[in-house]
Enzyme design. Structure first.
Site, mmCIF file in Angstrom:
data_model
loop_
_atom_site.group_PDB
_atom_site.id
_atom_site.type_symbol
_atom_site.label_atom_id
_atom_site.label_comp_id
_atom_site.label_asym_id
_atom_site.label_seq_id
_atom_site.Cartn_x
_atom_site.Cartn_y
_atom_site.Cartn_z
ATOM 1 N N ILE A 30 -0.799 -1.323 2.452
ATOM 2 C CA ILE A 30 -2.028 -2.071 2.721
ATOM 3 C C ILE A 30 -2.256 -3.175 1.670
ATOM 4 C CG2 ILE A 30 -3.703 -0.716 1.359
ATOM 5 C CD1 ILE A 30 -5.474 -0.641 3.883
ATOM 6 N N GLN A 93 0.861 6.814 -10.106
ATOM 7 C CA GLN A 93 0.789 7.346 -8.739
ATOM 8 C C GLN A 93 -0.667 7.502 -8.316
ATOM 9 O OE1 GLN A 93 2.649 11.201 -8.115
ATOM 10 N NE2 GLN A 93 2.341 11.086 -5.883
ATOM 11 N N HIS A 99 6.011 9.428 -1.722
ATOM 12 C CA HIS A 99 6.366 8.259 -0.906
ATOM 13 C C HIS A 99 7.309 7.363 -1.671
ATOM 14 C CE1 HIS A 99 2.673 7.570 -3.157
ATOM 15 N NE2 HIS A 99 3.029 6.293 -3.278
HETATM 16 P P1 5GP Z 1 1.317 4.946 -5.523
HETATM 17 O O1 5GP Z 1 0.523 4.179 -6.546
HETATM 18 O O2 5GP Z 1 0.701 6.287 -5.239
HETATM 19 O O3 5GP Z 1 2.787 5.010 -5.824
HETATM 20 O O4 5GP Z 1 1.251 4.089 -4.206
HETATM 21 C C1 5GP Z 1 0.255 4.237 -3.242
HETATM 22 C C2 5GP Z 1 0.360 3.046 -2.324
HETATM 23 O O5 5GP Z 1 -0.402 3.306 -1.172
HETATM 24 C C3 5GP Z 1 -0.162 1.759 -2.939
HETATM 25 O O6 5GP Z 1 0.850 0.769 -2.950
HETATM 26 C C4 5GP Z 1 -1.339 1.372 -2.042
HETATM 27 O O7 5GP Z 1 -1.448 -0.012 -1.823
HETATM 28 C C5 5GP Z 1 -1.000 2.121 -0.760
HETATM 29 N N1 5GP Z 1 -2.179 2.481 0.019
HETATM 30 C C6 5GP Z 1 -3.340 3.024 -0.459
HETATM 31 N N2 5GP Z 1 -4.193 3.256 0.554
HETATM 32 C C7 5GP Z 1 -3.556 2.865 1.693
HETATM 33 C C8 5GP Z 1 -3.934 2.870 3.077
HETATM 34 O O8 5GP Z 1 -5.022 3.289 3.460
HETATM 35 N N3 5GP Z 1 -3.023 2.388 3.967
HETATM 36 C C9 5GP Z 1 -1.781 1.931 3.565
HETATM 37 N N4 5GP Z 1 -0.974 1.474 4.524
HETATM 38 N N5 5GP Z 1 -1.397 1.916 2.277
HETATM 39 C C10 5GP Z 1 -2.274 2.385 1.350
#
Ligand code: 5GP
Length: 113
Positions: A30, A93, A99
């Site tokens: 997103i 994270q 993911h």
């Molecule tokens: P992390 O920081 O946990 O490795 O990555 C989480 C990712 O999820 C981030 O890049 C963030 O932009 C994405 N993200 C967070 N909320 C949403 C959402 O509601 N939809 C989508 N498609 N991505 C999301």
């Protein structure tokens, strides 16, 4: 309470889904950090690699193979791409559901911030 990604998998929250099978889903991020930014997610909840189990070896491998197939479909074979997995606080994270980030479409800096 389901994780954010479980809600996306259950269609409780909308997302742009680019791949899905019984075990894995891939969506557009997103808040993209590159022209191409996908998230490849196991449908079962594994919080991060610290929680991964030996019995999940095939699933963990499938995540990488799905990322490769998506890279081929996106035509980024020549220029390459980056796979990132953030695990825990210091890695930043945000979503506690494993993911892979697939980032491509621009020159990516190394080392990462
Ligand atoms: P992390 O920081 O946990 O490795 O990555 C989480 C990712 O999820 C981030 O890049 C963030 O932009 C994405 N993200 C967070 N909320 C949403 C959402 O509601 N939809 C989508 N498609 N991505 C999301």
């Amino acid at each position: 309470m389901n994780s954010l990604f479980e809600k996306i998998i259950n269609r409780e929250i909308p997302a742009t889904i680019v791949f899905e099978n019984e075990r894995v889903i891939a969506i557009k991020d997103i808040n993209p950090q590159a022209p191409i930014h996908l998230l490849i997610i196991p449908k079962i909840l594994i919080v991060n690699l610290l929680q991964a189990q030996e019995g999940q070896q095939a699933l963990l491998g499938e995540l990488l193979l799905v990322s490769k197939e998506l890279a081929l479909q996106l035509g980024i074979k020549e220029n390459g791409y980056r796979i990132v997995i953030n695990n825990g606080v210091d890695a930043g994270q945000e979503v506690p559901h494993l993911h892979l980030h697939l980032l491509a479409g621009r020159k990516l800096n190394w080392p990462p911030g």
